[in-house]
Structures are given as C-alpha cells and as structure tokens.
Motif scaffolding. Structure first.
Motif, PDB file in Angstrom:
ATOM      1  N   THR A  78      -8.789   8.665   8.660  1.00  0.00           N
ATOM      2  CA  THR A  78      -9.964   8.483   8.862  1.00  0.00           C
ATOM      3  C   THR A  78     -10.397   6.835   9.189  1.00  0.00           C
ATOM      4  OG1 THR A  78     -11.464   8.263   7.101  1.00  0.00           O
ATOM      5  CG2 THR A  78     -10.840  10.499   7.975  1.00  0.00           C
ATOM      6  N   ILE A  79      -9.156   5.966   9.288  1.00  0.00           N
ATOM      7  CA  ILE A  79      -9.606   4.517   9.266  1.00  0.00           C
ATOM      8  C   ILE A  79      -9.555   4.019  10.684  1.00  0.00           C
ATOM      9  CG2 ILE A  79      -8.621   2.308   8.772  1.00  0.00           C
ATOM     10  CD1 ILE A  79      -7.149   3.590   6.398  1.00  0.00           C
ATOM     11  N   CYS A  80     -10.603   3.339  10.673  1.00  0.00           N
ATOM     12  CA  CYS A  80     -10.957   2.481  12.186  1.00  0.00           C
ATOM     13  C   CYS A  80     -10.847   1.222  11.939  1.00  0.00           C
ATOM     14  CB  CYS A  80     -12.342   2.954  12.846  1.00  0.00           C
ATOM     15  SG  CYS A  80     -12.432   4.857  12.728  1.00  0.00           S
ATOM     16  N   ARG A  81     -10.074   0.700  12.866  1.00  0.00           N
ATOM     17  CA  ARG A  81      -9.508  -0.852  12.967  1.00  0.00           C
ATOM     18  C   ARG A  81      -9.237  -1.391  14.199  1.00  0.00           C
ATOM     19  NH1 ARG A  81      -4.587  -2.470  11.680  1.00  0.00           N
ATOM     20  NH2 ARG A  81      -3.092  -0.937  11.032  1.00  0.00           N
ATOM     21  N   SER A  82      -9.058  -2.675  14.485  1.00  0.00           N
ATOM     22  CA  SER A  82      -8.316  -3.155  15.777  1.00  0.00           C
ATOM     23  C   SER A  82      -7.805  -4.481  15.444  1.00  0.00           C
ATOM     24  CB  SER A  82      -9.695  -3.349  16.787  1.00  0.00           C
ATOM     25  OG  SER A  82     -10.489  -4.546  16.431  1.00  0.00           O
ATOM     26  N   ALA A  90      -4.237  -5.522  20.814  1.00  0.00           N
ATOM     27  CA  ALA A  90      -5.745  -5.792  20.336  1.00  0.00           C
ATOM     28  C   ALA A  90      -6.547  -5.229  21.321  1.00  0.00           C
ATOM     29  CB  ALA A  90      -5.586  -7.166  20.220  1.00  0.00           C
ATOM     30  N   ALA A  91      -6.213  -5.221  22.823  1.00  0.00           N
ATOM     31  CA  ALA A  91      -7.186  -5.020  23.742  1.00  0.00           C
ATOM     32  C   ALA A  91      -7.411  -3.555  23.659  1.00  0.00           C
ATOM     33  CB  ALA A  91      -6.707  -5.361  25.091  1.00  0.00           C
ATOM     34  N   LEU A  92      -6.441  -2.581  23.282  1.00  0.00           N
ATOM     35  CA  LEU A  92      -6.558  -1.106  23.183  1.00  0.00           C
ATOM     36  C   LEU A  92      -7.345  -0.963  22.257  1.00  0.00           C
ATOM     37  CD1 LEU A  92      -5.843   1.715  24.207  1.00  0.00           C
ATOM     38  CD2 LEU A  92      -3.777   1.284  23.055  1.00  0.00           C
ATOM     39  N   TYR A  93      -7.103  -1.321  21.089  1.00  0.00           N
ATOM     40  CA  TYR A  93      -7.744  -0.799  19.869  1.00  0.00           C
ATOM     41  C   TYR A  93      -9.261  -1.375  19.719  1.00  0.00           C
ATOM     42  CZ  TYR A  93      -3.525   1.281  18.267  1.00  0.00           C
ATOM     43  OH  TYR A  93      -2.256   2.191  18.210  1.00  0.00           O
ATOM     44  N   ASP A  94      -9.487  -2.652  20.110  1.00  0.00           N
ATOM     45  CA  ASP A  94     -10.776  -3.188  20.272  1.00  0.00           C
ATOM     46  C   ASP A  94     -11.605  -2.594  21.130  1.00  0.00           C
ATOM     47  OD1 ASP A  94     -12.011  -5.027  18.246  1.00  0.00           O
ATOM     48  OD2 ASP A  94     -12.606  -6.109  20.337  1.00  0.00           O
ATOM     49  N   GLN A 176     -11.109  -7.175   8.192  1.00  0.00           N
ATOM     50  CA  GLN A 176     -11.774  -7.187   9.423  1.00  0.00           C
ATOM     51  C   GLN A 176     -13.072  -6.494   8.945  1.00  0.00           C
ATOM     52  OE1 GLN A 176     -10.323  -4.401  12.411  1.00  0.00           O
ATOM     53  NE2 GLN A 176     -11.377  -5.627  13.992  1.00  0.00           N
ATOM     54  N   ARG A 177     -14.387  -7.010   9.099  1.00  0.00           N
ATOM     55  CA  ARG A 177     -15.455  -6.420   8.613  1.00  0.00           C
ATOM     56  C   ARG A 177     -16.205  -5.351   9.638  1.00  0.00           C
ATOM     57  NH1 ARG A 177     -17.304  -9.931   4.524  1.00  0.00           N
ATOM     58  NH2 ARG A 177     -16.389 -12.141   4.463  1.00  0.00           N
ATOM     59  N   ARG A 178     -15.631  -5.554  10.642  1.00  0.00           N
ATOM     60  CA  ARG A 178     -16.117  -4.369  11.710  1.00  0.00           C
ATOM     61  C   ARG A 178     -15.362  -3.135  11.655  1.00  0.00           C
ATOM     62  NH1 ARG A 178     -14.260  -6.160  16.660  1.00  0.00           N
ATOM     63  NH2 ARG A 178     -15.343  -4.287  17.889  1.00  0.00           N
ATOM     64  N   GLY A 179     -14.253  -3.112  10.755  1.00  0.00           N
ATOM     65  CA  GLY A 179     -13.413  -1.750  10.682  1.00  0.00           C
ATOM     66  C   GLY A 179     -14.269  -1.049   9.686  1.00  0.00           C
ATOM     67  N   GLY A 180     -13.545   0.187   9.232  1.00  0.00           N
ATOM     68  CA  GLY A 180     -14.052   1.123   8.407  1.00  0.00           C
ATOM     69  C   GLY A 180     -13.641   2.486   8.805  1.00  0.00           C
ATOM     70  N   ASN A 361      -0.008  11.369  27.147  1.00  0.00           N
ATOM     71  CA  ASN A 361      -0.805  10.353  26.023  1.00  0.00           C
ATOM     72  C   ASN A 361      -0.155  10.609  24.742  1.00  0.00           C
ATOM     73  OD1 ASN A 361      -2.256   8.999  24.312  1.00  0.00           O
ATOM     74  ND2 ASN A 361      -4.278   9.615  25.318  1.00  0.00           N
ATOM     75  N   CYS A 362       0.853   9.851  24.369  1.00  0.00           N
ATOM     76  CA  CYS A 362       1.333  10.059  22.923  1.00  0.00           C
ATOM     77  C   CYS A 362       2.069   8.779  22.237  1.00  0.00           C
ATOM     78  CB  CYS A 362       2.456  11.056  23.313  1.00  0.00           C
ATOM     79  SG  CYS A 362       3.829  10.211  24.475  1.00  0.00           S
ATOM     80  N   GLY A 363       2.927   8.984  21.325  1.00  0.00           N
ATOM     81  CA  GLY A 363       3.712   8.078  20.841  1.00  0.00           C
ATOM     82  C   GLY A 363       2.624   7.255  19.652  1.00  0.00           C
ATOM     83  N   TRP A 364       1.500   7.497  19.436  1.00  0.00           N
ATOM     84  CA  TRP A 364       0.438   6.712  18.225  1.00  0.00           C
ATOM     85  C   TRP A 364       0.985   6.547  17.059  1.00  0.00           C
ATOM     86  CZ3 TRP A 364      -3.291   4.217  20.692  1.00  0.00           C
ATOM     87  CH2 TRP A 364      -3.697   4.726  21.814  1.00  0.00           C
ATOM     88  N   GLY A 365       1.990   7.392  16.688  1.00  0.00           N
ATOM     89  CA  GLY A 365       2.242   6.985  15.341  1.00  0.00           C
ATOM     90  C   GLY A 365       1.396   7.257  14.242  1.00  0.00           C
ATOM     91  N   THR A 366       1.189   6.241  13.640  1.00  0.00           N
ATOM     92  CA  THR A 366       0.337   6.205  12.192  1.00  0.00           C
ATOM     93  C   THR A 366      -1.207   5.765  12.863  1.00  0.00           C
ATOM     94  OG1 THR A 366       0.917   4.064  11.650  1.00  0.00           O
ATOM     95  CG2 THR A 366       2.242   5.991  10.491  1.00  0.00           C
ATOM     96  N   GLY A 367      -1.076   5.468  14.005  1.00  0.00           N
ATOM     97  CA  GLY A 367      -2.549   4.921  14.394  1.00  0.00           C
ATOM     98  C   GLY A 367      -3.315   5.421  15.258  1.00  0.00           C
TER      99      GLY A 367
END
Length: 416
Positions: A78-82, A90-94, A176-180, A361-367
């Motif tokens: 359940t982790i969210c970060r960029s 960085a563009a994708l995850y942010d 990263q303070r915005r992550g959670g 839409n695939c290949g996300w691995g652990t992210g």
C-alpha cells in the motif's frame, strides 16, 4: 450512483440503513463493447473510470477471472511515493501522487490516503551518495525529497535504532513527505463503484481464455461466459500479462516472480511513517488496524505461486529486527505473495502493441500500486485516442528494440 455524505448517513439511519444501494452492479456480459479491459485490479478499474469520466467512453466492460481486487491490488503493501530517479519515471509517478491527493473526493469514496512520509535509509557511503543524487534529480523535476541526518531520521521515526554496532548503521535518510499509504481494497472498491456509476460493466468470475483476431486486428475475447466482441482491448493483468498476450500470439519481454509481504499482530499506534531500506531489502509501515506491514524484495525464481520462499521472510525479519529492536517480540500474523511482472529495465510498458486495437499496461514490478491512478489515467487516454499520452510515450513496447530503456533497476531505490 448514490452519493456518500454525512447527510446520506443520517438519512439512511432513519430506515435502519436498509435503503443503501449496492456499491456496484453484477451485470451479465453483453455481446460486444467498444472497449474491454482485461483485469479488474486497481489499474484496470482506474482505466475504465477515466475512460468514462474523461473521455466519455462508457460502453466498457472490465473482466475479472476471480473477484474484484483479488489479485495484486489486494496483495501489496500500500505504499505511495514518486521519488524515482529518471525524468520519465518521476513524471509518471508524481502524476499518480497528485491524483492520490484528491482521489477520495474525486471518487466520493474514502481510499484512506495518508501522506505520512516515506523515508529511505542510507547505510553506506554509496547509499548516501545515491540518495543525495536522487534528491537533486527529484528537485529538478519538482518532486519533493529532503536529506535527513541519522539523528533527524530518528526524530522523524522514533522506533529507528541508531546503535553503532549494527552491521548496517544508519548514516542518514531521504524523506519524501508527500509519500505515504492508501487502503488497497478501498482503492479497488472506490474505482469500481465510480466506474459502475458512469455505466461501465464490471464483470467478475469471467476468465479470458482466448483473444480472437482477424489478421492483425483484434475483434474480441473468448471467456468462460462466452465470446465478447470489442473494438479495443486493454490488457492489465500484472503477473499474468504474458499468459494473456500469448493468447493473441504476442511474446512479451516480461518475467513473473512472487513478491512477498507479511503483517504482524495488531498493536497501538507506534510507527508514524513508512521506512524503506534497499541495502537490507526491507520496508515497514503500520496499518490503520495496527498491524505492522512488512515487505521485501522479489523472489529470485520465476513462478506463479502466491506464497514465496521462506528464506526471503527470514532475511527480511532479520533486517527489521536489527533496525527496530522494539519489534523483536512481535508475532507475525500472516504472510502472502503477489505475482509481479518485471521488465529488463524495471520500468512499465504502457501503450499500443503490433496488433491493431490491442493495448497493454504491464511490467510494473514492485511499483504497481503507487502508480494506480496515474497509470489508469494515461492508459485511458491511450486507448481512447489511439495515441500514447505524453507521460506514457517513453514507456512504449518498442523501446526494447530501439534501446531507449528507462533503467530503474538500480535507480529506483527499491529492492526490485
């Protein structure tokens, strides 16, 4: 769709809460749709939602072989970060993190997003240099990331041990303070409810067994509930992407491996953030139920088994107990694994395939979980317009022939 609010809660209390509508329908599949999404995990449901909301494509079916959210969406930490290194990542995850911040209001469903901060520990000189490189790269891309000394890291997360005799002492951390975190099943339920309210059919217990083609164009899917025609098909099936794409005659540059997680018995709130250590392959947070949620690196062998190997658990818990001695007497409650699909450069594939009308839409691995809203948003654009979203363009399938890889294998600061 019935709107949730304090007023709806009070109104339904007068009827003993017997007037609530079902969260989503259970429709029978129609003979054909404009778009069929294969896979009702977070990414697939988000894609359907944004197709309907943003692009007004509502003649959509989302097909799930089991129950909604029963795959990796319900099996992650359940982790969210960029805070990824490369510009494209960085563009994708942010983009995803910005959507996370308003997702509860957008869906009218509490996804329990909690920006409590994600702290990545540094244990060696190389770790320190790598973390500071990440911080500078993130800032250039407008992504928040700060360097903390070891003492500042402990002040932010008091259970962290700074004992000098540790095998891997803590030298500092990137924060990263915005992550959670967010609630994984609530994300699936929220997207399913919102998509259903816009006219999308979410069809469970409907396994895809084949992809029908006419030459170089797909025309629909064979399922355990009959043939379903489709002008466009989006495959979003995580670890089973290779299996589904093989039905269409395409071989994908993917490997599928187990990724394990486990939780402890619940305790009172004692852990205020998310802590990750790539060097010793462990990360930890505390759920709203009080469980310590612990994750590790992926297993080293290719498998579709949703259990994983014991040595990974043992290695991970050794690391957690060294970093956080306060937890050494905790009992582990349960363990499980998800099946993740990993590309050679550890970055996802989002876009068109050589077959007309087939998108993947695939290949996300652990992210994968952290990218859920952003992934669905840009994949919906790709399916609706037939052209990649600008953020998705670098993640095309043909990068494995052009050599324009996005090598997050070591740069992502996670144990891929």
């Amino acid at each position: 769709m019935q709107r949730y609010s304090i007023f709806a809660l009070a109104r339904n209390a007068l009827s003993g809460h017997e007037q609530w509508q079902p969260v989503w329908r259970s429709p029978e599949p129609r003979p054909a749709y404009d778009v069929v999404i294969v896979g009702a995990g977070g990414h697939g449901l988000a894609t359907a939602y944004y197709l309907a909301k943003v692009h007004k494509v509502t003649n959509v079916a989302v097909l799930e072989k089991g129950w909604l959210g029963g795959g990796n969406t319900g099996r992650n930490t359940t982790i969210c970060r960029s805070n990824y290194l490369y510009d494209e990542s960085a563009a994708l995850y942010d983009h995803a993190l910005k959507l996370w911040e308003g997702l509860t209001d957008d869906l009218n469903y509490n996804v329990m997003f909690s920006p409590r901060g994600v702290m990545m520990l540094a244990h060696t000189v190389h770790d320190v240099q790598s973390a500071q490189r990440h911080i500078h790269a993130n800032r250039l891309n407008g992504v928040d990331n700060d360097w903390l000394s070891a003492e500042e890291a402990k002040a932010f997360c008091p259970p962290l041990s700074l004992r000098p005799q540790m095998r891997y002492p803590v030298l500092g951390a990137a924060l990263q303070r915005r992550g959670g975190t967010a609630r994984h099943d609530a994300v699936a339920w929220g997207y399913a409810r919102a998509a259903d309210g816009l006219g999308v059919d979410v069809i469970q217990n409907c396994e895809v067994t084949g992809v029908r083609r006419e030459g170089d164009r797909v025309t629909g899917v064979e399922t355990t509930r009959g043939f379903i025609g489709a002008k466009r098909i989006g495959v979003v099936t995580a670890g089973h992407t290779s299996v589904v794409m093989q039905m269409a005659g395409l071989r994908m540059p993917l490997e599928s491996v187990p990724l394990q997680a486990l939780v402890s018995e619940p305790v009172k709130p004692c852990f205020p953030c998310v802590v990750m250590s790539n060097t010793i392959h462990a990360y930890i947070s505390q759920s709203d139920k009080g469980e310590l949620v612990i994750g590790a690196g992926s297993d080293q062998y290719i498998s579709y088994a949703q259990r994983g190997s014991f040595q990974v658990i043992e290695h991970t818990l050794e690391a957690i107990c060294e970093l956080f001695p306060i937890f050494r007497r905790m009992r582990m409650l349960r363990q499980w694994a998800g099946i993740v699909d990993i590309t050679a450069d550890r970055s996802p594939i989002i876009g068109k395939t050589p077959l007309q009308g087939l998108y993947v839409n695939c290949g996300w691995g652990t992210g994968g979980f952290k990218a859920t809203p952003g992934s669905g948003h840009i994949f919906a654009h790709t399916i609706a317009t037939g052209e990649p979203h600008p953020i998705a363009a670098p993640f095309s399938l043909d990068r494995f022939t052009t050599g324009r890889l996005i090598d997050e294998a070591a740069a992502a600061a996670v144990a891929h």
